[in-house]
Write a protein that holds these residues in place. Structure first.
Motif, PDB file in Angstrom:
ATOM      1  N   SER A   1       0.809  -1.223   0.000  1.00 22.94           N
ATOM      2  CA  SER A   1       0.000   0.000   0.000  1.00 22.94           C
ATOM      3  C   SER A   1       0.841   1.272   0.000  1.00 22.94           C
TER       4      SER A   1
ATOM      5  N   HIS B   1      -6.463  -7.092  -1.208  1.00 24.98           N
ATOM      6  CA  HIS B   1      -5.364  -7.007  -0.248  1.00 24.98           C
ATOM      7  C   HIS B   1      -4.773  -8.401  -0.031  1.00 24.98           C
TER       8      HIS B   1
ATOM      9  N   GLY C   1       1.588 -11.655   8.726  1.00 26.96           N
ATOM     10  CA  GLY C   1       2.102 -11.807   7.370  1.00 26.96           C
ATOM     11  C   GLY C   1       2.108 -10.473   6.678  1.00 26.96           C
ATOM     12  N   MET C   2       2.479 -10.488   5.429  1.00 28.02           N
ATOM     13  CA  MET C   2       2.508  -9.257   4.651  1.00 28.02           C
ATOM     14  C   MET C   2       2.315  -9.604   3.175  1.00 28.02           C
ATOM     15  N   THR C   3       2.020  -8.595   2.369  1.00 24.40           N
ATOM     16  CA  THR C   3       1.806  -8.829   0.945  1.00 24.40           C
ATOM     17  C   THR C   3       2.942  -9.679   0.371  1.00 24.40           C
TER      18      THR C   3
ATOM     19  N   ARG D   1       7.323  -2.014  13.705  1.00 25.37           N
ATOM     20  CA  ARG D   1       7.942  -1.992  12.384  1.00 25.37           C
ATOM     21  C   ARG D   1       9.208  -1.170  12.529  1.00 25.37           C
TER      22      ARG D   1
HETATM   23  P1  ADP Z   1       1.163  -2.745   4.129  1.00 29.18           P
HETATM   24  O1  ADP Z   1       2.644  -3.028   4.220  1.00 29.18           O
HETATM   25  O2  ADP Z   1       0.770  -2.134   2.898  1.00 29.18           O
HETATM   26  O3  ADP Z   1       0.556  -2.220   5.400  1.00 29.18           O
HETATM   27  P2  ADP Z   1       0.696  -5.490   4.446  1.00 29.18           P
HETATM   28  O4  ADP Z   1      -0.563  -6.138   4.718  1.00 29.18           O
HETATM   29  O5  ADP Z   1       1.634  -6.148   3.540  1.00 29.18           O
HETATM   30  O6  ADP Z   1       0.393  -4.097   3.947  1.00 29.18           O
HETATM   31  O7  ADP Z   1       1.360  -5.193   5.839  1.00 29.18           O
HETATM   32  C1  ADP Z   1       2.183  -6.103   6.425  1.00 29.18           C
HETATM   33  C2  ADP Z   1       2.626  -5.582   7.732  1.00 29.18           C
HETATM   34  O8  ADP Z   1       1.553  -5.514   8.659  1.00 29.18           O
HETATM   35  C3  ADP Z   1       3.642  -6.465   8.402  1.00 29.18           C
HETATM   36  O9  ADP Z   1       4.923  -6.226   7.890  1.00 29.18           O
HETATM   37  C4  ADP Z   1       3.486  -6.061   9.861  1.00 29.18           C
HETATM   38  O10 ADP Z   1       4.189  -4.870  10.135  1.00 29.18           O
HETATM   39  C5  ADP Z   1       2.025  -5.774   9.965  1.00 29.18           C
HETATM   40  N1  ADP Z   1       1.341  -6.935  10.512  1.00 29.18           N
HETATM   41  C6  ADP Z   1       0.666  -7.882   9.852  1.00 29.18           C
HETATM   42  N2  ADP Z   1       0.143  -8.778  10.695  1.00 29.18           N
HETATM   43  C7  ADP Z   1       0.512  -8.410  11.948  1.00 29.18           C
HETATM   44  C8  ADP Z   1       0.302  -8.931  13.260  1.00 29.18           C
HETATM   45  N3  ADP Z   1      -0.407 -10.005  13.472  1.00 29.18           N
HETATM   46  N4  ADP Z   1       0.869  -8.270  14.296  1.00 29.18           N
HETATM   47  C9  ADP Z   1       1.598  -7.163  14.098  1.00 29.18           C
HETATM   48  N5  ADP Z   1       1.815  -6.617  12.904  1.00 29.18           N
HETATM   49  C10 ADP Z   1       1.289  -7.231  11.825  1.00 29.18           C
END
Ligand code: ADP
Length: 542
Positions: A181, A226, A322-324, A426
């Motif tokens: 995003s 997403h 997880g993440m994209t 992060r």
């Molecule tokens: P964006 O990076 O565009 O926000 P993503 O869905 O790829 O979209 O985001 C992934 C990020 O979201 C991860 O790198 C992490 O920082 C956060 N994230 C995802 N799931 C969790 C979780 N269960 N606990 C904490 N952070 C999370």
């Protein structure tokens, strides 16, 4: 053994052969739309025929700007299975980012839901790669627009045969792509192959992971734009679960709860912000969803207060991370056999264990040195596996892989000796105060435990002595608006966090700004906070 290519055509084959009677239900303005997999398959075949007639070639990117609904599911199958690449567009991107991703992906055909035409219209005349736009509507005309002649989805399908000769695909062919995003810089494209999607689907299905079965009724409230709705549409197809789609009625707790209740959902999936309002709604109305056995929740950390509130209304959350770039499933917090009941909540609040198929390590972000799993040391999460990105489309941000091939996630975590991952922050959100790190996530969770608080976001603001200090932005629950003070919050935190973690300031706001996928948008907070600080220090007018 046979050299069998792992492709999404296998999932399509299963829904056709084994699950014809199973339903796909979509919320409409009035009532719902129902279609069985048996009736969906000929439509998928017709759609593939239409794509071919429109000149779509293997490897071409075909974009969708659509809600979670049955037509989007048809596109999920027809596009990759005929050899093209499904590019799901995030409808909440800023127009300039949307324009960027369509150009970057070089999308040739674009399918748009009628209600989303106004969003696309902002890009009228700016999409040179798009040769044709296809309108998805139940018969109502498109709203006023300057997009030129659009083809009608249903008419396109009607003109085609309900049979389609699917081409032979190779498992390493691209199947789908999704852009991050773009919280910093331009969005970046992640390309999923057939093979990665297939193996991810098998991973999702495992009993210690999301554990979908034919008997489940799955309600993905996480958007299909997403990270492929966390892989749920294909997982449902693989095992034949009934699926419920919210269409555009995603943000409203009442309609989510009613749909889940009426369609007898057993598994719900969405980001924490959805469950905050859902838990409050259930508490207020007394409605319960006894059939739901799991609420999959990821995207950001689950605050303790939220998990407790959900437990109280009978909804058990399953924390996933997880993440994209990780397709997205990376870890799930199932409680293991030896954990005593009094420790369960603690374990469920972690991001859980890395899933089979993925390897994880934590490393010092500066030196790259691997850190121990002692529950104390924290560093950047790095992962590798067959559904982990090796890079971005068009070669952006090449530094994401370490020299030995692990993907640098940008998330900071500790891992305990039993393997539980605990995300601290992060890398870009962690607060560096006097050379020490403060976890904004831990602080937020602690503040959200206050009974008068609905949401809290913490950011580090520049400080002349300590480099950065935490400032909390707090949204009071509606009934406590104006009735909770900064001192009350600070007092509440005293026995929950170290003294030097206490926020320097607590500012009350009406709403935490959210990103396109419903996470706290700290970039906006930082931008506004700077403005507030400057105004506050400026001499009063007059
Ligand atoms: P964006 O990076 O565009 O926000 P993503 O869905 O790829 O979209 O985001 C992934 C990020 O979201 C991860 O790198 C992490 O920082 C956060 N994230 C995802 N799931 C969790 C979780 N269960 N606990 C904490 N952070 C999370």
């Amino acid at each position: 053994m046979q050299d069998y290519d792992l492709t999404l055509q296998h999932v399509l084959w299963r829904i056709e052969k084994l699950f014809r009677r199973k339903e796909v239900v979509t919320k409409r303005e009035q009532g719902v739309h129902r279609i069985s997999y048996g009736d969906l398959v000929p439509r998928i075949n017709q759609l593939a025929g239409a794509l071919k007639r429109l000149g779509v070639k293997p490897g071409d990117r075909v974009a969708t700007l659509a809600w979670n609904n049955w037509r989007h599911l048809e596109l999920y199958y027809a596009i990759p299975c005929m050899g093209a690449v499904l590019h799901t567009l995030n409808l909440r991107l800023f127009p300039k980012d949307l324009e960027f991703v369509i150009k970057d992906a070089d999308d040739t055909i674009l399918f748009v839901d009628r209600t989303l035409v106004p969003i696309l219209n902002q890009l009228a005349g700016k999409l040179p790669s798009v040769k044709q736009i296809v309108l998805m509507t139940d018969g109502e005309p498109a709203p006023e627009n300057q997009l030129g002649k659009m083809l009608d989805y249903e008419a396109l399908l009607k003109a085609e045969s309900p049979e389609f000769a699917w081409p032979v695909l190779e498992e390493r062919n691209a199947a789908a792509m999704c852009y991050t995003s773009g919280t910093t810089g331009n969005p970046k494209g992640v390309v999923y192959s057939h093979r990665s999607q297939f193996i991810h689907t098998m991973g999702v299905l495992q009993v210690d992971n999301l554990a979908l079965s034919e008997r489940d009724v799955v309600f993905p409230i996480v958007p299909m734009f997403h990270a492929n709705s966390w892989g749920l549409p294909y997982a449902c197809g693989m095992v034949g679960s009934k699926v419920i789609f919210p269409d555009r009625f995603m943000g409203d707790a009442k309609s989510v709860v009613e749909l889940a209740r009426d369609e007898e959902a057993t598994i719900l999936a969405g980001v924490p912000t959805i469950w905050t309002t859902t838990a409050a709604y259930l508490k207020e109305t007394g409605i319960r969803l006894p059939k739901v056995h799991t609420v999959i929740c990821g995207g950001s950390a689950i605050p303790r207060a939220l998990m407790v509130a959900m437990d109280e209304v009978g909804l058990r959350m399953l924390h996933a991370w997880g993440m994209t770039e990780t397709s997205p499933l990376g870890s799930t917090a199932r409680v293991r056999s030896w954990v005593p009941p009094e420790e369960e909540l603690e374990k469920r609040l972690t991001q859980g264990l890395v899933v089979p198929g993925v390897e994880i390590r934590i490393a010092d972000p500066a030196s790259g040195v691997e850190l121990p799993w002692d529950g104390v040391a924290f560093g950047e999460i790095q992962v590798r596996g067959s559904w982990i990105a090796s890079g971005y489309y068009n070669g952006y941000d090449p530094g994401k892989l370490t020299d030995d091939g692990w993907f640098r996630t940008g998330d900071v975590a500790k891992i305990d000796p039993d393997g539980h991952i605990l995300i601290v922050d992060r890398t870009k959100d962690v607060i560096k105060s006097g050379g020490e790190w403060i976890s904004s996530v831990d602080l937020e969770n602690a503040i959200m435990g206050h009974p008068k608080v609905l949401e809290a976001a913490v950011i580090g603001l520049p400080h002349p002595k300590w480099d950065e200090r935490p400032v909390a932005f707090v949204v009071a629950r509606p009934e406590f608006k104006g009735k909770v003070s900064e001192d009350e919050i600070k007092d509440f935190l005293k026995d929950k966090v170290a003294k030097w973690w206490l926020p320097d300031e607590v500012r009350f706001i009406d709403e935490v700004p959210k990103t396109s996928v419903g996470k706290f948008d700290k970039k906006v907070l930082r931008g506004n906070a700077a403005a507030i600080a400057t105004t506050a220090e400026a001499p009063a007018k007059g």
